[in-house]
Design a protein around this motif. Sequence first.
Motif: not given
Length: 226
Positions: A100-116
């Motif tokens: 899956a595309l895993m994202i840290s709970q810590v940065v979830l509020g800024n998911a767009k910027d981190h995924i981009e």
Amino acid sequence: MIDIKIDKLIRSRRKTIGLQITNDARLIVRAPYFASEDLIHKLVSRKGAWIKSKQDHFKERQDKVLVRKFIPGEEFLFLGQGYPLAVAEDLPKAVVLDNALMISQVVLGNAKDHIENWYRVQALEHITQRVEYYAQMARLQYQSIRINDAKTRWGSCGYKDTLNFTWRLIMAPARVVDYVVIHELMHLKQRNHSHKFWAEVACMMPDYKQDERWLKKNGHLLAWDI
């Protein structure tokens, strides 16, 4: 007769009148200084059906643009394969690709910027490898590679031999990425879309038209926004 609005008229020392339909369905007319308003409008009227068709195409594509919510289970593409978004508490980086595309709970509020940002890093790494591979094969030299944020222009070749690619391209299948890479590299030989240019592309990738068709049909999947 179709009534067509000219959104922008640009005059220059060019010798012919050119029509451009932008990605947001606007009509831009480029004309010589000597071309009269009447002549311009007659040409636009004569090309009305073509202009309307192109504008409808771009408007339809805009309607298909995905709106991302960045919620668990939402699918994200990488090299043509879909991965569900998953949230994890303990990751070595902000974003990690596994099953899956895993994202840290810590940065979830800024998911767009981190995924981009993750996509940008992957795009630069993968596209650089493919450019180097095909440049060596074709014995071509380029100045540099740049990754941008274009939504529908997958690549371009600058006049100083700079190769530009949108990070969104990394979502397309690997061979589609290769096609865009080859396309821009061949512009180092032919700075146009003449028959000679397409012959150069076909020499490197004989069945490139299937990748062109993929981009036309599925390009909206790469142009998501929030």
